[in-house]
Structure formats: structure tokens, C-alpha cells
Design a protein around this motif. Structure first.
Motif, PDB file in Angstrom:
ATOM      1  N   ALA A  82       0.846  -1.192   0.000  1.00 12.31           N
ATOM      2  CA  ALA A  82       0.000   0.000   0.000  1.00 12.31           C
ATOM      3  C   ALA A  82       0.882   1.243   0.000  1.00 12.31           C
ATOM      4  CB  ALA A  82      -0.930   0.011   1.209  1.00 12.31           C
ATOM      5  N   LEU A  83       0.502   2.226  -0.812  1.00 14.06           N
ATOM      6  CA  LEU A  83       1.219   3.499  -0.886  1.00 14.06           C
ATOM      7  C   LEU A  83       0.215   4.624  -0.718  1.00 14.06           C
ATOM      8  CD1 LEU A  83       2.091   1.528  -3.548  1.00 14.06           C
ATOM      9  CD2 LEU A  83       4.002   3.141  -3.565  1.00 14.06           C
ATOM     10  N   LYS A  84       0.500   5.571   0.147  1.00 12.46           N
ATOM     11  CA  LYS A  84      -0.345   6.759   0.280  1.00 12.46           C
ATOM     12  C   LYS A  84       0.295   7.882  -0.525  1.00 12.46           C
ATOM     13  CE  LYS A  84      -2.926   9.704   3.443  1.00 12.46           C
ATOM     14  NZ  LYS A  84      -3.250  10.015   4.863  1.00 12.46           N
ATOM     15  N   TYR A 129       2.298   5.488 -12.443  1.00 14.46           N
ATOM     16  CA  TYR A 129       3.648   5.221 -11.964  1.00 14.46           C
ATOM     17  C   TYR A 129       3.883   3.713 -11.905  1.00 14.46           C
ATOM     18  CZ  TYR A 129       3.999  10.173 -10.941  1.00 14.46           C
ATOM     19  OH  TYR A 129       4.048  11.541 -11.071  1.00 14.46           O
ATOM     20  N   ILE A 130       5.114   3.323 -11.684  1.00 14.85           N
ATOM     21  CA  ILE A 130       5.466   1.905 -11.629  1.00 14.85           C
ATOM     22  C   ILE A 130       6.079   1.610 -10.269  1.00 14.85           C
ATOM     23  CG2 ILE A 130       6.836   0.048 -12.644  1.00 14.85           C
ATOM     24  CD1 ILE A 130       6.851   1.671 -15.255  1.00 14.85           C
ATOM     25  N   SER A 131       5.459   0.705  -9.541  1.00 17.16           N
ATOM     26  CA  SER A 131       5.995   0.231  -8.265  1.00 17.16           C
ATOM     27  C   SER A 131       6.820  -1.023  -8.542  1.00 17.16           C
ATOM     28  CB  SER A 131       4.849  -0.093  -7.302  1.00 17.16           C
ATOM     29  OG  SER A 131       5.342  -0.725  -6.135  1.00 17.16           O
ATOM     30  N   GLN A 133       7.231  -5.833 -11.080  1.00 18.28           N
ATOM     31  CA  GLN A 133       6.653  -4.505 -11.299  1.00 18.28           C
ATOM     32  C   GLN A 133       5.136  -4.550 -11.451  1.00 18.28           C
ATOM     33  OE1 GLN A 133       9.084  -3.169 -14.720  1.00 18.28           O
ATOM     34  NE2 GLN A 133      10.187  -1.850 -13.276  1.00 18.28           N
ATOM     35  N   ALA A 134       4.519  -3.443 -11.014  1.00 22.04           N
ATOM     36  CA  ALA A 134       3.074  -3.266 -11.170  1.00 22.04           C
ATOM     37  C   ALA A 134       2.791  -1.784 -11.375  1.00 22.04           C
ATOM     38  CB  ALA A 134       2.321  -3.777  -9.944  1.00 22.04           C
ATOM     39  N   PHE A 135       1.797  -1.486 -12.212  1.00 16.81           N
ATOM     40  CA  PHE A 135       1.405  -0.097 -12.440  1.00 16.81           C
ATOM     41  C   PHE A 135       0.604   0.445 -11.256  1.00 16.81           C
ATOM     42  CE2 PHE A 135       1.763  -1.168 -17.092  1.00 16.81           C
ATOM     43  CZ  PHE A 135       2.761  -0.238 -17.374  1.00 16.81           C
ATOM     44  N   VAL A 136       0.798   1.749 -10.992  1.00 22.97           N
ATOM     45  CA  VAL A 136       0.037   2.450  -9.961  1.00 22.97           C
ATOM     46  C   VAL A 136      -0.528   3.725 -10.582  1.00 22.97           C
ATOM     47  CG1 VAL A 136       0.064   3.479  -7.658  1.00 22.97           C
ATOM     48  CG2 VAL A 136       1.687   1.667  -8.229  1.00 22.97           C
ATOM     49  N   PHE A 137      -1.836   3.804 -10.733  1.00 25.91           N
ATOM     50  CA  PHE A 137      -2.446   5.040 -11.222  1.00 25.91           C
ATOM     51  C   PHE A 137      -2.681   5.963 -10.033  1.00 25.91           C
ATOM     52  CE2 PHE A 137      -6.395   7.499 -12.034  1.00 25.91           C
ATOM     53  CZ  PHE A 137      -5.862   8.364 -12.974  1.00 25.91           C
ATOM     54  N   ILE A 197      -4.865   6.100  -1.368  1.00 25.29           N
ATOM     55  CA  ILE A 197      -4.129   4.925  -0.920  1.00 25.29           C
ATOM     56  C   ILE A 197      -4.247   3.846  -1.992  1.00 25.29           C
ATOM     57  CG2 ILE A 197      -3.920   3.115   0.819  1.00 25.29           C
ATOM     58  CD1 ILE A 197      -4.943   5.057   2.892  1.00 25.29           C
ATOM     59  N   ALA A 198      -3.148   3.606  -2.679  1.00 27.28           N
ATOM     60  CA  ALA A 198      -3.107   2.565  -3.713  1.00 27.28           C
ATOM     61  C   ALA A 198      -2.745   1.251  -3.046  1.00 27.28           C
ATOM     62  CB  ALA A 198      -2.080   2.933  -4.773  1.00 27.28           C
ATOM     63  N   LYS A 199      -3.538   0.213  -3.297  1.00 27.57           N
ATOM     64  CA  LYS A 199      -3.283  -1.111  -2.744  1.00 27.57           C
ATOM     65  C   LYS A 199      -3.013  -2.076  -3.890  1.00 27.57           C
ATOM     66  CE  LYS A 199      -6.148  -0.335   1.354  1.00 27.57           C
ATOM     67  NZ  LYS A 199      -7.298  -0.828   2.156  1.00 27.57           N
ATOM     68  N   ILE A 200      -1.819  -2.650  -3.888  1.00 31.10           N
ATOM     69  CA  ILE A 200      -1.395  -3.532  -4.977  1.00 31.10           C
ATOM     70  C   ILE A 200      -1.143  -4.924  -4.416  1.00 31.10           C
ATOM     71  CG2 ILE A 200       0.192  -3.788  -6.911  1.00 31.10           C
ATOM     72  CD1 ILE A 200       1.129  -0.906  -6.323  1.00 31.10           C
ATOM     73  N   PRO A 201      -1.963  -5.910  -4.755  1.00 33.30           N
ATOM     74  CA  PRO A 201      -1.679  -7.284  -4.308  1.00 33.30           C
ATOM     75  C   PRO A 201      -0.317  -7.745  -4.819  1.00 33.30           C
ATOM     76  CG  PRO A 201      -3.908  -7.106  -5.192  1.00 33.30           C
ATOM     77  CD  PRO A 201      -3.206  -5.822  -5.531  1.00 33.30           C
ATOM     78  N   LEU A 202       0.423  -8.446  -3.985  1.00 33.01           N
ATOM     79  CA  LEU A 202       1.726  -8.945  -4.418  1.00 33.01           C
ATOM     80  C   LEU A 202       1.594  -9.839  -5.644  1.00 33.01           C
ATOM     81  CD1 LEU A 202       3.480  -9.797  -1.025  1.00 33.01           C
ATOM     82  CD2 LEU A 202       3.933  -7.872  -2.536  1.00 33.01           C
TER      83      LEU A 202
END
Length: 225
Positions: free
Chosen positions: A117-119, A127-129, A149-153, A161-166
Motif C-alpha cells: 500500500a502506498l499513500k 507510476y510503476i511500483s 513490477q506493477a502499475f500504480v495510477f 491509498i493505492a493497494k497492490i496485491p503482491l
């Protein structure tokens, strides 16, 4: 109290504690803090990179500033598709910048968690996490860490708060997916990064050369299941 009785009492107390353990003692907390951008000391944990290392003209900065609601990280800069006239590099694309954490002291174990998770507060770009793990995907002798890598809009102007499942992170080699069927080992994470490209990303996201800016408050690991 005799020595024998003292040993017997200590053994009895240990047995009582074992029989009355709380299951919560064995379960990690529901979230784990990885980065907090609330101190200028945080700058020491990151370094910047861009296409300028290969003859491009993009630029980036990372600052810790108070925008009126406490200290936050600000990753910003300018994306350019141009190349320096005297460039000696034969690169196929430019227009990228990133901030990468320095390697952790050893590694961090996120095996108990399923989501990053990124705030953030951004500019409508994608962006790219990236998560870096020990090298077990690439061939022996390749010194680079494995990257996932995963995209983050990041919606424009509002904290989000972007939540990206592993499970959504895909193994990549220099930005290209190498085998989507591979699985990350979350127990051996060496570092992370956040980057931005002038092209690519989610449909509807802002693209193209120009300025970019994203504020960051924290990055955490979550257990949602």
C-alpha cells in the motif's frame, strides 16, 4: 525455597504460560511499515535515476517538505523524449525517471503479507511500483536483483491509498515481462522503487513528456486476507 523447589516452580510457571498462550502472539500485525516520508533522514534511504545516465534529458528530484499538513516526500521532475546531441549511448527509448531505495540491511520478510500500500497524491500519471528480490530468476552470474513490477495510477490532486496485491507484481527484465507464471518470494525483499515513464500505463492516465509530481506519505505491507 530449596533449589529443587525453585526449579520445580519455574518449570510449572513455564508450563502455565505455554497452556495460556494467545494466538495473537503468533500472528504478525495486520500491517508493516516499510517507508515513512516524515523526516528528512528518509532521503538517505533513496537514490534517483533517469534516462540522463544514458544520454537522455529527463530529470528528477526527491525532497521532504511541509506542504501545510506535515512533512511529506515529493518526487518530481521533467520527462523528455529527446536525447543529448553528444550522447554516446544508443538507447531505444528515453523519458523515464525513478527513485530507488538503497538495499535494506540484509532483507525484509513480507511472507505474512499479501499487499503493498502506498499513500500518494499525484498528477494523474501512471507510476510503476517495483520490488527487488534476491536473484533466483535470472541466469547464474547475472549480478542484478530480480525485479517485479506493477502499475500504480495516481489520481490528480487528492490523497489516495493505492493497494497492490503482491500477486499482481510481474517479473521483469529491463522493463519487459519475462514470464508471468513465475512467483515472487516475498520473504527475501532487498529494496523497492517508484518510477514514471512518459509513455505507457493505464488507459486514461496522463502520458507524454512534461512535468511530473507525486507526494508520498508512506509505503506499507498489508495482510488483507
Amino acid at each position: 525455597m530449596s533449589r529443587f523447589r525453585a526449579l520445580w516452580q519455574a518449570s510449572l510457571n513455564a508450563t502455565k504460560r505455554a497452556l495460556t498462550w494467545n494466538v495473537e502472539d503468533l500472528i504478525p500485525p495486520s500491517e508493516k511499515s516499510i517507508f515513512n516520508f516524515n523526516s528528512k533522514e528518509e532521503l538517505k534511504r533513496w537514490h534517483l535515476y533517469s534516462d540522463s545516465e544514458y544520454g537522455g534529458l529527463s530529470s528528477a528530484s526527491l525532497e521532504i517538505n511541509d506542504a501545510g499538513n506535515g512533512l511529506k516526500g515529493i518526487f518530481s521532475g521533467h520527462l523528455s523524449l529527446d536525447l543529448a546531441e553528444d550522447s554516446k549511448w544508443n538507447i531505444k527509448r528515453s523519458g523515464f525517471c525513478g527513485m530507488r531505495s538503497k538495499k535494506f540491511d540484509g532483507y525484509i520478510d513480507l511472507d505474512a503479507y499479501d499487499t503493498i500500500a502506498l499513500k500518494l497524491k499525484g498528477d494523474g500519471r501512471c507510476y510503476i511500483s517495483t520490488i527487488y528480490t534476491e536473484n533466483w530468476v535470472n541466469s547464474p552470474g547475472q549480478p542484478e536483483d530480480n525485479s517485479w513490477q506493477a502499475f500504480v495510477f495516481v489520481p490528480k490532486d487528492n490523497w489516495y491509498i493505492a493497494k497492490i496485491p503482491l500477486a499482481r507484481y510481474l517479473p521483469t527484465w529491463r522493463g519487459n515481462v519475462i514470464d508471468a507464471s513465475l512467483e515472487m518470494n516475498p520473504s527475501r525483499i532487498l529494496g523497492m522503487s517508484l518510477s514514471v515513464n512518459a509513455e505507457g500505463g493505464f488507459h486514461g492516465a496522463k502520458t507524454g513528456p512534461g512535468d511530473f509530481r507525486v507526494e508520498l506519505e508512506w509505503i506499507k505491507a498489508l495482510r488483507t486476507e
